[in-house]
Design a protein around this motif. Sequence first.
Motif, PDB file in Angstrom:
ATOM      1  N   GLN A 107       0.852  -1.186   0.000  1.00  0.00           N
ATOM      2  CA  GLN A 107       0.000   0.000   0.000  1.00  0.00           C
ATOM      3  C   GLN A 107       0.890   1.238   0.000  1.00  0.00           C
ATOM      4  OE1 GLN A 107      -2.164   0.836   3.624  1.00  0.00           O
ATOM      5  NE2 GLN A 107      -3.849   1.816   2.527  1.00  0.00           N
ATOM      6  N   THR A 108       0.494   2.253  -0.767  1.00  0.00           N
ATOM      7  CA  THR A 108       1.232   3.512  -0.822  1.00  0.00           C
ATOM      8  C   THR A 108       0.455   4.591  -0.084  1.00  0.00           C
ATOM      9  OG1 THR A 108       2.231   2.961  -2.954  1.00  0.00           O
ATOM     10  CG2 THR A 108       2.196   5.287  -2.327  1.00  0.00           C
ATOM     11  N   HIS A 109       1.115   5.227   0.866  1.00  0.00           N
ATOM     12  CA  HIS A 109       0.555   6.370   1.584  1.00  0.00           C
ATOM     13  C   HIS A 109       1.237   7.632   1.064  1.00  0.00           C
ATOM     14  CE1 HIS A 109      -1.653   4.244   4.892  1.00  0.00           C
ATOM     15  NE2 HIS A 109      -0.868   3.264   4.460  1.00  0.00           N
ATOM     16  N   VAL A 110       0.474   8.540   0.508  1.00  0.00           N
ATOM     17  CA  VAL A 110       0.997   9.818   0.033  1.00  0.00           C
ATOM     18  C   VAL A 110       0.753  10.844   1.135  1.00  0.00           C
ATOM     19  CG1 VAL A 110       0.903  11.583  -1.760  1.00  0.00           C
ATOM     20  CG2 VAL A 110       0.453   9.188  -2.340  1.00  0.00           C
ATOM     21  N   LEU A 111       1.845  11.318   1.747  1.00  0.00           N
ATOM     22  CA  LEU A 111       1.724  12.263   2.849  1.00  0.00           C
ATOM     23  C   LEU A 111       1.892  13.684   2.321  1.00  0.00           C
ATOM     24  CD1 LEU A 111       1.415  12.832   5.856  1.00  0.00           C
ATOM     25  CD2 LEU A 111       3.898  12.604   6.092  1.00  0.00           C
ATOM     26  N   GLN A 112       0.849  14.468   2.464  1.00  0.00           N
ATOM     27  CA  GLN A 112       0.878  15.878   2.108  1.00  0.00           C
ATOM     28  C   GLN A 112       0.925  16.706   3.387  1.00  0.00           C
ATOM     29  OE1 GLN A 112      -1.768  15.499  -2.012  1.00  0.00           O
ATOM     30  NE2 GLN A 112      -2.542  16.662  -0.300  1.00  0.00           N
ATOM     31  N   VAL A 113       1.756  17.746   3.374  1.00  0.00           N
ATOM     32  CA  VAL A 113       1.944  18.578   4.562  1.00  0.00           C
ATOM     33  C   VAL A 113       1.492  19.999   4.238  1.00  0.00           C
ATOM     34  CG1 VAL A 113       3.587  19.459   6.246  1.00  0.00           C
ATOM     35  CG2 VAL A 113       3.896  17.162   5.290  1.00  0.00           C
ATOM     36  N   ASN A 114       0.501  20.459   4.965  1.00  0.00           N
ATOM     37  CA  ASN A 114       0.013  21.828   4.784  1.00  0.00           C
ATOM     38  C   ASN A 114       0.764  22.789   5.703  1.00  0.00           C
ATOM     39  OD1 ASN A 114      -1.819  21.096   2.840  1.00  0.00           O
ATOM     40  ND2 ASN A 114      -3.581  21.032   4.220  1.00  0.00           N
ATOM     41  N   VAL A 115       0.989  23.994   5.192  1.00  0.00           N
ATOM     42  CA  VAL A 115       1.728  25.015   5.941  1.00  0.00           C
ATOM     43  C   VAL A 115       0.926  26.305   5.934  1.00  0.00           C
ATOM     44  CG1 VAL A 115       3.878  26.314   6.130  1.00  0.00           C
ATOM     45  CG2 VAL A 115       3.914  23.968   5.258  1.00  0.00           C
ATOM     46  N   PRO A 116       0.647  26.910   7.100  1.00  0.00           N
ATOM     47  CA  PRO A 116      -0.053  28.200   7.116  1.00  0.00           C
ATOM     48  C   PRO A 116       0.770  29.263   6.389  1.00  0.00           C
ATOM     49  CG  PRO A 116      -0.018  27.207   9.312  1.00  0.00           C
ATOM     50  CD  PRO A 116       0.911  26.403   8.456  1.00  0.00           C
ATOM     51  N   PRO A 117       0.125  30.282   5.855  1.00  0.00           N
ATOM     52  CA  PRO A 117       0.842  31.322   5.092  1.00  0.00           C
ATOM     53  C   PRO A 117       1.828  32.104   5.956  1.00  0.00           C
ATOM     54  CG  PRO A 117      -1.525  31.412   4.678  1.00  0.00           C
ATOM     55  CD  PRO A 117      -1.330  30.499   5.846  1.00  0.00           C
ATOM     56  N   VAL A 118       2.898  32.515   5.319  1.00  0.00           N
ATOM     57  CA  VAL A 118       3.866  33.452   5.890  1.00  0.00           C
ATOM     58  C   VAL A 118       4.107  34.520   4.834  1.00  0.00           C
ATOM     59  CG1 VAL A 118       6.154  33.776   6.869  1.00  0.00           C
ATOM     60  CG2 VAL A 118       4.966  31.598   7.190  1.00  0.00           C
ATOM     61  N   ILE A 119       4.025  35.804   5.203  1.00  0.00           N
ATOM     62  CA  ILE A 119       4.131  36.859   4.201  1.00  0.00           C
ATOM     63  C   ILE A 119       5.171  37.901   4.604  1.00  0.00           C
ATOM     64  CG2 ILE A 119       1.706  36.580   3.559  1.00  0.00           C
ATOM     65  CD1 ILE A 119       1.140  39.272   4.868  1.00  0.00           C
ATOM     66  N   ARG A 120       5.616  38.646   3.583  1.00  0.00           N
ATOM     67  CA  ARG A 120       6.432  39.838   3.744  1.00  0.00           C
ATOM     68  C   ARG A 120       5.884  40.900   2.799  1.00  0.00           C
ATOM     69  NH1 ARG A 120       7.695  37.144   7.319  1.00  0.00           N
ATOM     70  NH2 ARG A 120       9.768  36.504   8.067  1.00  0.00           N
ATOM     71  N   VAL A 121       5.859  42.154   3.251  1.00  0.00           N
ATOM     72  CA  VAL A 121       5.415  43.253   2.392  1.00  0.00           C
ATOM     73  C   VAL A 121       6.587  44.201   2.151  1.00  0.00           C
ATOM     74  CG1 VAL A 121       3.020  43.145   3.172  1.00  0.00           C
ATOM     75  CG2 VAL A 121       4.638  44.672   4.335  1.00  0.00           C
ATOM     76  N   TYR A 122       6.497  44.922   1.033  1.00  0.00           N
ATOM     77  CA  TYR A 122       7.537  45.902   0.700  1.00  0.00           C
ATOM     78  C   TYR A 122       6.917  47.030  -0.120  1.00  0.00           C
ATOM     79  CZ  TYR A 122      11.705  48.058  -1.190  1.00  0.00           C
ATOM     80  OH  TYR A 122      12.669  48.972  -1.526  1.00  0.00           O
ATOM     81  N   PRO A 123       7.254  48.270   0.212  1.00  0.00           N
ATOM     82  CA  PRO A 123       7.971  48.684   1.422  1.00  0.00           C
ATOM     83  C   PRO A 123       7.016  48.745   2.602  1.00  0.00           C
ATOM     84  CG  PRO A 123       7.452  50.602   0.110  1.00  0.00           C
ATOM     85  CD  PRO A 123       6.953  49.423  -0.683  1.00  0.00           C
ATOM     86  N   GLU A 124       7.574  48.775   3.795  1.00  0.00           N
ATOM     87  CA  GLU A 124       6.716  48.920   4.960  1.00  0.00           C
ATOM     88  C   GLU A 124       6.084  50.304   4.986  1.00  0.00           C
ATOM     89  OE1 GLU A 124       8.784  47.977   8.516  1.00  0.00           O
ATOM     90  OE2 GLU A 124       9.114  45.878   7.985  1.00  0.00           O
TER      91      GLU A 124
END
Length: 673
Positions: free
Chosen positions: A162-179
């Motif tokens: 059996q094959t288990h496909v593991l997907q990993v979700n990551v919450p967003p991380v952002i940067r803006v420019y210019p501040e």
Amino acid sequence: MKPGHLWLRLALLGASLPAALGWMDPGPSRGLNVGVGDAQAEESRSFEVTRREGLSGHDGLPASCGKKFCSRGSRCMLRLAPEERVSVATVTVGLSIVLTCAIRGDLRPPIVWKRNGLALNFMALEDISDFGEDNSLYITKVTTVHMGNYTCHASGHDELFQTHVLQVNVPPVIRVYPETQAQEPGVAASLRCHAEGIPMPRITWLKNGMDVSTQMSKQLSLLANGSELHISSVRYEDTGAYTCIAKNEVGVDEDISSLFIEDSARKTLANILWREEGLSVGNMFYVFSDDGIIILHPVDCEIQRHLKPTEKIFMSYEEICPQGERNATQPCQWASAVNIRHRYIYVAQPALNRVLVVDVQAQKVLQSIGVDPLPAKLSYDKSHDQVWVLSWGDIHKSHPSLQVITEASTGQGQHLIRTPFAGVDDFFIPPTNLIINHIRFGFIFNKSDPAVHKVDLETLVLLKTISLQSHGCVPRAMAHSHLGGYFFIQCREDSPPASAAQLLLDSVTDSVVGPNGDVTGTPHVSPDGRFVVSAAPSSPQLHVQEITLQGHIQTLYSLPLSQGVSDVAFQPSFTQGNQYYVYASADMEPDLLFLELSTGQMGALKNLQEPPAGPAQPWGGARRIVRDSGLFGQYLLTPAQESLFLINGRQSTLHCEVSGVRRGTTAVWVGEV
């Protein structure tokens, strides 16, 4: 661990299973690129097996140990429903997950779990440590390196898996420019937002809390999938706080970019500094040339400051580049430079056995740090705020050493530590990015040694040696992607021809997966970890691969070139969100190639003059470097023999040439300070 000790441990767990340290792969077809469709294409099977007591199974396990599994005279039917051949599991980064094998059967033998063809059951892995009584696979504190395929099969029956496909979700991380920015009425203004996460985040903008998508017009537009908010002609009413919001299925992140509209008569000094970037000390290229240090502002193509060789070091009052005997003028010699949190630049002077510390705010050389003879390579370990220094000892590399400068971002009061590693030929520290902000381990290579040595970056302790002997590979360079946890190892070209291809190393198991297809050259990974570009001066070919969000490596294309590649740099796309261009300098010709990675469309900037001539310095890197200007920068820099060329990455055109700079082959970008 001795076999007897292993049996005792398993018996105490309540599992009467045969134990051995050798395991076979479920099948040669189960490669890195196996996806959901590949596994589903195979028919579901069940097996009725008669096992003779005392015979060995295919996994190297004895057929009998305590409780009998499929012993002589008994019949064992293993079953796996068609709809369970492939199981897709999704988990959010930082959480734990349990993968349960769906293979059923009377007197079913113990379950063997594999990743990339390697059995996990008896590996001492800190994050995969307990298989439980039901033979489930437990992964604790999941990160993006864990994504990919995991297979399970009954011991001795690897035909059914059996094959288990593991997907990993990551919450967003952002940067803006210019501040913050200030503009006069009537000029254009852009506010940019870079977001990373899995799945890819959706970007929206608010102005003073109101959705700007309802205010779209010829004057106000969203570009690159919303990652840039562009105002073609600003008015007083455009003043406000613009909030970028990035959201996906597992989280949300936001940040504010402020815009002020004021006429010239009302400007404050701070506003002038915001708008006239040339008056600030950030957003500069620092170029280390024969004639000292050039601080170059790319927007107006002006040298903002020139630190000449005779200028004094602030703390020691030595010259930046001391003159020779009888005050003879001699060119400065530089090897490697690194940016320390946009506060300092550390640069190696191999002929003087020292590292200079440049203060970005003051635009002066602050101090020199004496190191072992002939420092040739620097690398900044941001996670532990330390600079690693590789010195050769002499021009023949006969006495190499590896030292570490701690507390690098303080600029003063650093400590120099000598590491215990001997015979080091090179080393690699994986870079951080928005998603991965802490790195624990690095790798060192020894000359003529077909292995990489894993070290703890905090304690400077050697943890293990990973042999590459079976592939005949003496490592030359490495790259890393956190997606799937792959290390890409370039083997030396003097290795046997059959072993010249890159190797793949799995960071979860610290094991060699095998060759990276037919890819050769030095691997370069995009800042987000999704693209791998491989090229070399000796090979007229450029390979482009993508790592999917399921952790699978796929080759997009291989492009024939007229000659080899000296260096590459990644440039974020200005038309598509989360896409990249790559710029590649030709090793011996005055050309600069640019390539849109997602489509393979390629162009070239011709006649940028010849690259720096003459034999390269033995400690030098690329003959013709290419340097980008960070996450939001649109300019790239590449040197010629007597000048510097600035490229406009937004338009893929030549921006300007700055003449009178000889052999500027060491350069660093410094962003916002």
